[in-house]
Scaffold this active site. Sequence first.
Site, PDB file in Angstrom:
ATOM      1  N   THR A 464       0.905  -1.411   0.070  1.00  0.00           N
ATOM      2  CA  THR A 464       0.057  -0.005  -0.184  1.00  0.00           C
ATOM      3  C   THR A 464       0.929   1.271  -0.034  1.00  0.00           C
ATOM      4  O   THR A 464       0.384   2.347  -0.409  1.00  0.00           O
ATOM      5  CB  THR A 464      -0.779  -0.104   1.261  1.00  0.00           C
ATOM      6  OG1 THR A 464      -0.120  -0.173   2.472  1.00  0.00           O
ATOM      7  CG2 THR A 464      -1.856  -1.034   1.346  1.00  0.00           C
ATOM      8  N   ASN A 586       0.424  10.780  -0.692  1.00  0.00           N
ATOM      9  CA  ASN A 586       1.536  10.737  -1.517  1.00  0.00           C
ATOM     10  C   ASN A 586       0.995  10.201  -3.056  1.00  0.00           C
ATOM     11  O   ASN A 586       0.489   9.125  -3.247  1.00  0.00           O
ATOM     12  CB  ASN A 586       2.620   9.332  -0.917  1.00  0.00           C
ATOM     13  CG  ASN A 586       3.538   9.101  -2.104  1.00  0.00           C
ATOM     14  OD1 ASN A 586       3.888   9.173  -3.149  1.00  0.00           O
ATOM     15  ND2 ASN A 586       4.707   8.682  -1.468  1.00  0.00           N
ATOM     16  N   GLN A 593      -2.486   2.982  -6.210  1.00  0.00           N
ATOM     17  CA  GLN A 593      -3.470   2.104  -5.550  1.00  0.00           C
ATOM     18  C   GLN A 593      -5.013   2.275  -5.955  1.00  0.00           C
ATOM     19  O   GLN A 593      -5.643   1.156  -6.317  1.00  0.00           O
ATOM     20  CB  GLN A 593      -3.677   2.366  -3.917  1.00  0.00           C
ATOM     21  CG  GLN A 593      -3.096   1.638  -2.886  1.00  0.00           C
ATOM     22  CD  GLN A 593      -3.253   2.045  -1.610  1.00  0.00           C
ATOM     23  OE1 GLN A 593      -3.359   3.362  -0.948  1.00  0.00           O
ATOM     24  NE2 GLN A 593      -3.700   1.002  -1.065  1.00  0.00           N
ATOM     25  N   GLU A 660      -9.603   0.884  -1.309  1.00  0.00           N
ATOM     26  CA  GLU A 660     -10.605  -0.021  -1.810  1.00  0.00           C
ATOM     27  C   GLU A 660     -11.603   0.643  -2.858  1.00  0.00           C
ATOM     28  O   GLU A 660     -12.099   0.049  -3.870  1.00  0.00           O
ATOM     29  CB  GLU A 660     -11.344  -0.697  -0.755  1.00  0.00           C
ATOM     30  CG  GLU A 660     -10.576  -1.747   0.034  1.00  0.00           C
ATOM     31  CD  GLU A 660     -10.857  -1.978   1.451  1.00  0.00           C
ATOM     32  OE1 GLU A 660     -11.754  -3.110   1.646  1.00  0.00           O
ATOM     33  OE2 GLU A 660     -10.440  -1.314   2.411  1.00  0.00           O
TER      34      GLU A 660
END
Lengths: 696, 157
Positions: A464, A586, A593, A660
């Site tokens: 992650t 970031n 992600q 997610e």
Amino acid sequence: MTTTTERAVGQPIERIEGPDKVRGAARYAAEYQVGDDLAYAWVAQSPVASGTLNGVTVDPLVEADDVLAVLWHGNAPRLAEADDPELAVLQSERISYRGQALALVVARTFEAARRAAATLQLDIAEDPHDTVLRTDHPELYAPEKVNPAFPAATSSGDVDAAFEAAPVTVDVTYSTPALHNSPMEPHATTALWAGDDLVLYDSNQHPPGIAATVGALFDLPPERVHVITEHVGGGFGSKGTARPNAVLAAMAAKVTGRPVRLALPRQALFSMVGHRTPTIQRVRLAAAEDGRLTAIDHEVVEHSSRLFEFAEQTAVATRHMYAAPNRRTGHQLVRLDMPTPRWMRAPGEAPGMVALECAMDELAVALSLDPIELRVRNEPSVEPESGVPFSSRHYVECLRRGADRFGWHDRDPRPRQRREGDWWIGTGVAGATYPTMAQPSTARVRRLAADSYEVSIAAADLGTGARTILTQIAADALEVPVSQVRMRIGDSTLPKASVAGGSSGSASWGWAVTGACRALRSSSSSSSSSSSDEATFDSSELIEKQEKDGKHAFGAHFAEVRVDAVTGEVRVSRLFGMFAAGKILNPRTARSQFLGGMIMGMGMALHEESVLDPAMGTWVNHDLAEYHIPAHADIESIEAEWLDEQDDQLNPMGSKGIGEIGIVGSPAAILNAIWHATGVRIRDLPARLDKILPHI
Amino acid sequence: MDLVVNGAEQSLDLDPRTTLLDALREHLGLTGAKKGCDHGQCGACTVLLDGRRVNSCLILAITLSGSEVTTIEGVDHPVQQKFLEHDGFQCGYCTPGQICSAVGMLDEFSQGWPSAVTGSGPPDLSDPEIRERMSGNLCRCGAYPNMVPAIREAAER
């Protein structure tokens, strides 16, 4: 006093562990050198879905020189009562699902363990089994709660009357198959006993949780179990709690007195570590002529196991997505002779938003209304069911900005209008949402020298970027450059961290890290403190006192697909996501992600499906050749962007979770684009070519 | 049996069932090559065998006497730096295989090997060519869109 020119948070810093990962130096759970007497374990899994294991016969001639132990319920050490019945491994004769661990062979070599396990004779009395989820199953029942603690059913207004009265309605059923997380690193544990203490090199998302859970089974307090989780080869929910591999490895090490390595083979991941439940979802929408919803009804059927109730929160996102005066959501479960479903990336939201967002597209068609405009007209001012305000909600901005960036505006709303050669081309949109959570955690900071700090928290970085963003957060809170911060994570003996799950890692751990670093700075500035070289902070109280408003991230996905008129093959030419997820800590790792979630969403729309054989009572495509996940060649143009969203109700960083939301809505955008390209509405995922071809 | 691994001669006494991958990981302590499926389906175990990329889980080590193996620990290639710059990985588990595969792929390309998407005439290293040629290496984190420019830029250097 140290001054820094630039805040680290918000900078696209490269991953701290990156150099190790590209050189092959990053160590994963099965890669620790723990002594010359290392033994290897292999699991013998149940070949039946239901029955009784009456005995295990070992062929004394097979690998006789190398086999150290064969464990099964007849001889395995007794474990303490398990909260999670799937962790009560080798404790009972009862077989609850095909693939359940029935015996464990421990041998001096990997090859001997595997061979000996394959030759065990399992004396099984097989019972009939029931593994098929269906809406008319006689044992369907309504659970009280769905995960983690939502009411299973909600209702307000008069839904039935609203449907009677509405000029436009949609009544559709969408089904999603069982899915498997399939992290690249299979679940693995290297276990050894140091006196009465247990050491586990384990691949997981929550080192302190694993220590507590496994410790309890062996009657050990958590501090007597040392879980080392330096790097994790992906988890996507499947490593959120201890899995049987950790318990089996610890047991084998205890029995043999040697360190034991148990790396589950890929095939075992399809039964032993969890899956996303299949769902059958009926969504009914009622609307006035202007597109304003008068009623929403979302009813879900899904499964759990014989062992315990796991109730996925599939319809929960529907409770806050759109305004409507009359609304109802519900979940029904059936307990099947199957492995227990577990968390898989965006449990609940990912499958639930397929049904809702595809139904919204169908409603837009029925109303002859642009699907973005339909969503905008149903934007709620507060959470529609709870009535609480949103801490921030920029869904409409995501839709509008995303539409501009994607090039939505000249879209012909009619399906089957664009053809280039053999390809039908279409575009689709869908919304995304994911809750913003923070869980109590503790962090510690130590000043090692004038320009060197060590920050510790028992968090796990599954890829992650946690190690990197926590370093950035600590640097800012200490007001020093990131080069002065050494981040220690991945070890259960460090201050207690919450699970890397629910997109809550950065918020939870960052909160504790910020608190510890600020405490160190304030104690340093007060001349009286004697312990100014160390500070610890526990976020529990602040999280408890948080405002209970509606905290969610939002987003919008846009897809362009082309569908081969001859073969029915679907290609995603473009996939674009626009997100409103608070402060992005970031941009480099965040973009990755988001994109990773969207690609997994593409897999959900087009490729991924665990195919059940009802006769065998199991999924037959239990490997990476047959369970299809997106490959390089599946990806064409894909991009993620985000709004600069400010929200000071969340946590000290102002961040929302992003792990997610990328998988939420992206499958629906692709399915809606397939309809626009071809006029074919796929309501049973995945959109395989054999489902499309007969209709084009 | 004797094997040259990353330039060093290694003498090994192995079970005939031991794969090259297990020989590297369990007998030589070279854990850079990963076991993702053990069936040649995911590419995480990719190494270079006599200069060509192979799935090391599909080869029995005893068949390789005298061969030269290069694992990620022995790779020093611009693609590694480009992976860092482009964030061409998340969890890192497929990464050694992706990098070894990219190194092998670029060599195949430089020798003019065609792929399934190559038209008539010599191939150029377009993004579709890279994607096609790298499709034997799965990545569940979905870092594909970052790996492709990393490999392209490494090749341009």
